[in-house]
Scaffold this motif. Structure first.
Motif, PDB file in Angstrom:
ATOM      1  N   ASP A 326       0.434  11.026   1.511  1.00  0.00           N
ATOM      2  CA  ASP A 326       1.165  12.204   1.989  1.00  0.00           C
ATOM      3  C   ASP A 326       1.010  12.286   3.507  1.00  0.00           C
ATOM      4  N   TYR A 327      -0.127  12.861   3.948  1.00  0.00           N
ATOM      5  CA  TYR A 327      -0.315  12.910   5.395  1.00  0.00           C
ATOM      6  C   TYR A 327      -1.784  12.947   5.789  1.00  0.00           C
ATOM      7  N   GLN A 328      -1.998  12.670   7.059  1.00  0.00           N
ATOM      8  CA  GLN A 328      -3.304  12.715   7.738  1.00  0.00           C
ATOM      9  C   GLN A 328      -4.231  11.542   7.403  1.00  0.00           C
ATOM     10  N   CYS A 329      -4.755  10.954   8.454  1.00  0.00           N
ATOM     11  CA  CYS A 329      -5.759   9.888   8.367  1.00  0.00           C
ATOM     12  C   CYS A 329      -5.226   8.604   7.738  1.00  0.00           C
ATOM     13  N   ILE A 330      -3.906   8.486   7.675  1.00  0.00           N
ATOM     14  CA  ILE A 330      -3.312   7.278   7.108  1.00  0.00           C
ATOM     15  C   ILE A 330      -2.953   6.355   8.269  1.00  0.00           C
ATOM     16  N   MET A 331      -3.675   5.269   8.393  1.00  0.00           N
ATOM     17  CA  MET A 331      -3.424   4.389   9.542  1.00  0.00           C
ATOM     18  C   MET A 331      -2.055   3.727   9.390  1.00  0.00           C
ATOM     19  N   PRO A 332      -1.261   3.748  10.460  1.00  0.00           N
ATOM     20  CA  PRO A 332       0.024   3.036  10.392  1.00  0.00           C
ATOM     21  C   PRO A 332      -0.194   1.569  10.004  1.00  0.00           C
ATOM     22  N   ALA A 333      -1.395   1.069  10.288  1.00  0.00           N
ATOM     23  CA  ALA A 333      -1.716  -0.334  10.029  1.00  0.00           C
ATOM     24  C   ALA A 333      -1.599  -0.715   8.561  1.00  0.00           C
ATOM     25  N   ILE A 334      -1.704   0.251   7.661  1.00  0.00           N
ATOM     26  CA  ILE A 334      -1.685  -0.158   6.242  1.00  0.00           C
ATOM     27  C   ILE A 334      -0.337  -0.775   5.860  1.00  0.00           C
ATOM     28  N   VAL A 335       0.714  -0.374   6.572  1.00  0.00           N
ATOM     29  CA  VAL A 335       2.026  -0.963   6.266  1.00  0.00           C
ATOM     30  C   VAL A 335       2.000  -2.445   6.637  1.00  0.00           C
ATOM     31  N   ASP A 336       1.365  -2.770   7.757  1.00  0.00           N
ATOM     32  CA  ASP A 336       1.281  -4.175   8.188  1.00  0.00           C
ATOM     33  C   ASP A 336       0.445  -4.992   7.216  1.00  0.00           C
ATOM     34  N   VAL A 337      -0.674  -4.421   6.773  1.00  0.00           N
ATOM     35  CA  VAL A 337      -1.521  -5.157   5.823  1.00  0.00           C
ATOM     36  C   VAL A 337      -0.759  -5.341   4.507  1.00  0.00           C
ATOM     37  N   ALA A 338      -0.086  -4.271   4.076  1.00  0.00           N
ATOM     38  CA  ALA A 338       0.639  -4.343   2.795  1.00  0.00           C
ATOM     39  C   ALA A 338       1.685  -5.458   2.806  1.00  0.00           C
ATOM     40  N   LYS A 339       2.265  -5.718   3.966  1.00  0.00           N
ATOM     41  CA  LYS A 339       3.294  -6.769   4.070  1.00  0.00           C
ATOM     42  C   LYS A 339       2.746  -8.142   3.717  1.00  0.00           C
ATOM     43  N   CYS A 340       1.435  -8.315   3.881  1.00  0.00           N
ATOM     44  CA  CYS A 340       0.828  -9.617   3.580  1.00  0.00           C
ATOM     45  C   CYS A 340       0.551  -9.764   2.083  1.00  0.00           C
ATOM     46  N   TYR A 341       0.773  -8.698   1.341  1.00  0.00           N
ATOM     47  CA  TYR A 341       0.527  -8.721  -0.109  1.00  0.00           C
ATOM     48  C   TYR A 341       1.803  -8.258  -0.806  1.00  0.00           C
ATOM     49  N   HIS A 342       1.658  -7.926  -2.082  1.00  0.00           N
ATOM     50  CA  HIS A 342       2.837  -7.443  -2.803  1.00  0.00           C
ATOM     51  C   HIS A 342       2.899  -5.913  -2.780  1.00  0.00           C
ATOM     52  N   THR A 343       1.935  -5.298  -2.097  1.00  0.00           N
ATOM     53  CA  THR A 343       1.751  -3.842  -2.149  1.00  0.00           C
ATOM     54  C   THR A 343       2.883  -3.083  -1.460  1.00  0.00           C
ATOM     55  N   ARG A 383       4.148  -7.046 -11.350  1.00  0.00           N
ATOM     56  CA  ARG A 383       4.598  -8.411 -11.679  1.00  0.00           C
ATOM     57  C   ARG A 383       4.685  -9.315 -10.447  1.00  0.00           C
ATOM     58  N   GLU A 384       4.683  -8.694  -9.283  1.00  0.00           N
ATOM     59  CA  GLU A 384       4.851  -9.479  -8.052  1.00  0.00           C
ATOM     60  C   GLU A 384       3.519  -9.864  -7.420  1.00  0.00           C
ATOM     61  N   ARG A 385       2.422  -9.555  -8.095  1.00  0.00           N
ATOM     62  CA  ARG A 385       1.121  -9.894  -7.499  1.00  0.00           C
ATOM     63  C   ARG A 385       1.028 -11.383  -7.181  1.00  0.00           C
ATOM     64  N   LYS A 386       0.309 -11.673  -6.077  1.00  0.00           N
ATOM     65  CA  LYS A 386       0.116 -13.083  -5.714  1.00  0.00           C
ATOM     66  C   LYS A 386      -1.286 -13.475  -6.170  1.00  0.00           C
ATOM     67  N   ALA A 387      -1.343 -14.205  -7.283  1.00  0.00           N
ATOM     68  CA  ALA A 387      -2.635 -14.503  -7.933  1.00  0.00           C
ATOM     69  C   ALA A 387      -3.641 -15.079  -6.941  1.00  0.00           C
ATOM     70  N   GLU A 388      -3.148 -15.928  -6.028  1.00  0.00           N
ATOM     71  CA  GLU A 388      -4.082 -16.592  -5.102  1.00  0.00           C
ATOM     72  C   GLU A 388      -4.717 -15.609  -4.109  1.00  0.00           C
ATOM     73  N   LEU A 389      -4.138 -14.408  -3.993  1.00  0.00           N
ATOM     74  CA  LEU A 389      -4.694 -13.431  -3.034  1.00  0.00           C
ATOM     75  C   LEU A 389      -5.567 -12.377  -3.702  1.00  0.00           C
ATOM     76  N   VAL A 390      -5.664 -12.460  -5.036  1.00  0.00           N
ATOM     77  CA  VAL A 390      -6.404 -11.419  -5.759  1.00  0.00           C
ATOM     78  C   VAL A 390      -7.914 -11.660  -5.689  1.00  0.00           C
ATOM     79  N   LYS A 391      -8.628 -10.664  -5.230  1.00  0.00           N
ATOM     80  CA  LYS A 391     -10.094 -10.754  -5.244  1.00  0.00           C
ATOM     81  C   LYS A 391     -10.697  -9.362  -5.114  1.00  0.00           C
ATOM     82  N   ILE A 392     -11.177  -8.856  -6.238  1.00  0.00           N
ATOM     83  CA  ILE A 392     -11.875  -7.565  -6.197  1.00  0.00           C
ATOM     84  C   ILE A 392     -13.353  -7.878  -5.962  1.00  0.00           C
ATOM     85  N   PRO A 393     -13.997  -7.213  -4.998  1.00  0.00           N
ATOM     86  CA  PRO A 393     -15.409  -7.520  -4.742  1.00  0.00           C
ATOM     87  C   PRO A 393     -16.242  -7.473  -6.023  1.00  0.00           C
ATOM     88  N   ASN A 394     -17.155  -8.404  -6.107  1.00  0.00           N
ATOM     89  CA  ASN A 394     -17.959  -8.541  -7.309  1.00  0.00           C
ATOM     90  C   ASN A 394     -19.150  -7.565  -7.293  1.00  0.00           C
TER      91      ASN A 394
END
Ligand code: BF8
Ligand code: SF4
Length: 617
Positions: A326-343, A383-394
């Motif tokens: 919605d608003y506040q504390c949302i870095m504009p940068a997240i859009v750039d990071v999201a572009k590198c994934y399917h997000t 369905r658009e996830r990129k399997a090679e980029l998936v890594k949830i911290p262990n």
């Protein structure tokens, strides 16, 4: 290289994203260095087109701006504009909630969840509650909107403060008259050639901050409780492992529960769950970020992915299908990071659009449908996830106990504050500290919050926390009842007997108003003022203008507030002296700047012991 966070999950993600060549907040901070010395000291002004101007802090270059403003005026004006922005942010969020409250009964997505609280608050506003819930809600909303205007002498919730405090504010001329009015007045006073008395400007900072704490923020908290339920203690989980590889993941980011709550509802829609399964997902998983995360965590136990500095990293797991904001504390940068994934980043407010994001605008009328649209989009993105980029911290998700509204604490205590007062009086609880505020990439993530909280509880000081500080403490395991073991012997016994942790989650940043309510109630019960209490505030990793407003209303309320990141006031000896010393003679509170959390803890403990001595306890 030194790690940027104290947490394994964050550091693992930073490493992954670095390997993928993605620039993060810490990289951008480095690129900015050395940051402007004039701005850091508060000595630059661009309030008019005769400028921009800068004052030379070494006394060799210019000592006045083109208009003649000196360092004191410029520093005070800059601080005032920050307070105005912070107060405006909390309060405009509050207003959005009031506008929903006014529509209860007319819209599908929202209803009154706590009718008892609705009535109680309506009665405070002098509203006759002998009518339908919808009518009360509408009248309360109208009355609250008056608090935003400029027709009053005193906004309503100021009356919740102890009588002595209200008299003091009257004497100082800092009773907030209208929330918008005080913000507007700061913008007026800081225009070229209006208020050129730095102390007078600082007093208006306190008044505007109070319009936030006892106004916009308190309204936001109370109306959120009315609409979405007053929080009660419950268990949940926290960290990046709350994301699920086999499920659709929707991250809720921002501040206002209006959107996040509607998504929570939509995520349990049968049709959508069926669709998610058809697409190969095992379910629909939600995780919160920042304050809207705190809102749904407090009320619904929705797990929390993390705080401010996690927002880019969360996308780096490769499993976030939608991040809805919605608003506040949302870095504009997240859009750039999201572009590198399917997000997909989904924006929802007409006030907060992001280039590169999908905009699905929410209104009280359409929230139901729009929330489903967001969930459906997330299912499609799965369905658009990129399997090679998936890594949830262990790591395993950390457990936490959340939901400590003032009402819930009263219930835990058996309906009265007396057990708490007794514990404070007999010294089993030495004092209470509100640990609040953000992350800042200039501080190792969460280090200062966690260190401070640990030292305080070790010394039998009860900690209540909000916002990103609350997330930090929870990730460190301080918010489970078993954390009583980490407390001093006396506090430990109190926590064990009540089954509560030594660090209590009070909610989001607007919920700092709960701290004001709790301290006012304590002071009233003891027959003293807030400034007499063995209590303090701390914002060890603050970054936001909202945190400045919070610090200022704590100080105006009589609290010592430790800031772990220096505010831009060092360019004026006068402003620095007023805020860290002289203001104490006026309000009983003051700021202390101390980046070292160990030393901050010592300062706070000494302050608490001084207050106890003065109270004779
Ligand atoms: O209002 S603590 S980084 S998320 S400003 Fe922002 Fe700071 Fe977090 Fe919530 Ni508050
Ligand atoms: Fe310069 Fe004064 Fe204008 Fe500020 S208001 S930019 S100090 S001339």
């Amino acid at each position: 290289m030194e790690e940027h966070s104290v947490h394994v999950d964050a550091n693992a993600m930073i490493k992954k994203l670095k390997e993928e060549g993605i620039l993060l907040v810490w990289d951008r901070l480095k690129e900015q260095e050395p940051q402007c010395g004039y701005c850091s000291l508060g000595l630059s002004c661009r309030n008019c087109a005769m400028g921009p101007c800068r004052i030379d802090p070494f006394g060799e270059g210019p000592q006045k701006g083109v208009c003649g403003a000196d360092a004191d005026v410029i520093v005070a004006r800059n601080l005032a504009r920050a307070v105005a922005s912070g107060a405006a942010s909390h309060s405009d969020h509050g207003r959005d909630l009031v506008e929903v409250l006014a529509r209860v009964g007319k819209v599908k997505a929202y209803s009154v969840k706590d009718a008892e609280k609705l009535k109680k608050v309506a009665q405070e506003y002098g509203i006759n509650t002998n009518k339908s819930v919808e009518e009360i809600a509408f009248e309360l909303a109208e009355a609250m909107l008056e608090d935003f205007g400029s027709k009053k002498e005193k906004i309503q919730f100021v009356n919740r403060a102890p009588k002595k405090r209200i008299e003091l504010w009257e004497k100082l001329g800092i009773i907030p008259r209208g929330i918008d009015r005080e913000v507007v007045e700061i913008m007026h006073r800081t225009h070229m050639g209006v208020d050129n008395d730095p102390v007078n400007i600082l007093l208006q900072c306190l008044r505007t901050a109070l319009a936030d704490g006892f106004g916009g923020s308190m309204i936001a908290t109370e109306v959120s409780d009315i609409l979405f339920g007053t929080p009660e203690p419950k268990m949940s989980e926290i960290n990046l492992a709350t994301l699920k590889e086999n499920e659709v993941n929707i991250v809720l980011h921002g501040h206002n529960p209006i959107v996040s709550d509607a998504i929570v509802e939509a995520a349990s829609d049968e049709e959508l769950l069926k669709l998610a399964k058809e697409y190969g997902a095992e379910g629909i998983n939600l995780a919160g970020l920042c304050c809207t995360g705190n809102e749904v965590l407090m009320r619904k136990g929705i797990p929390m992915a993390g705080n401010h500095l996690i927002q880019e990293l969360v996308i780096g797991t490769g499993v976030v299908d939608v991040i809805v904001v919605d608003y506040q504390c949302i870095m504009p940068a997240i859009v750039d990071v999201a572009k590198c994934y399917h997000t997909e980043v989904v924006t929802t407010s007409p006030k907060a659009k992001f280039k590169g994001a999908i905009h699905i605008e929410f209104t009280p009328e359409n929230a139901h449908e729009k929330a489903k649209e967001v969930v459906k989009l997330a299912i499609e993105r799965f369905r658009e996830r990129k399997a090679e980029l998936v890594k949830i911290p262990n790591v395993k998700p950390n457990k936490l106990m959340t939901g400590f509204s003032v009402e819930a604490i009263l219930k835990v205590l058996g309906g009265t504050l007396q057990p708490l007062i007794d514990a404070i009086k007999n010294g089993s609880i030495r004092g209470v500290v509100g640990s609040v505020g953000c992350n800042n990439p200039k501080v190792k993530q969460d280090y200062s919050h966690i260190t401070l909280a640990k030292r305080l509880i070790e010394n039998d000081v009860l900690v209540v926390d909000t916002g990103c500080a609350a997330v930090a403490d929870a990730k460190a395991g301080l918010k489970v009842p078993e954390a009583a073991e980490l407390a001093g012997e006396e506090l430990r016994k109190v926590c064990e007997s009540l089954g509560i942790p030594p660090v209590l989650h009070f909610g989001s940043c607007v919920d700092n108003s709960r701290i004001l309510v709790a301290l006012s109630a304590l002071a009233n019960e003891l027959g003293v003022d807030i400034s007499d209490l063995p209590a303090a505030g701390a914002a060890m990793e603050w970054y936001s203008e909202k945190a400045i407003a919070i610090g200022a209303y704590f100080v105006a309320s009589g609290l010592l507030v430790v800031l772990g990141v220096p505010p831009p006031i060092y360019g004026s000896k006068l402003v620095l002296d007023v805020l860290t010393s002289k203001v104490e003679e006026l309000t009983g509170g003051k700021f202390v700047v101390e980046p070292d959390p160990e030393k901050a803890a010592e300062i706070i403990i000494k302050h608490i012991e001084d207050k106890r001595r003065k109270l004779g306890i």
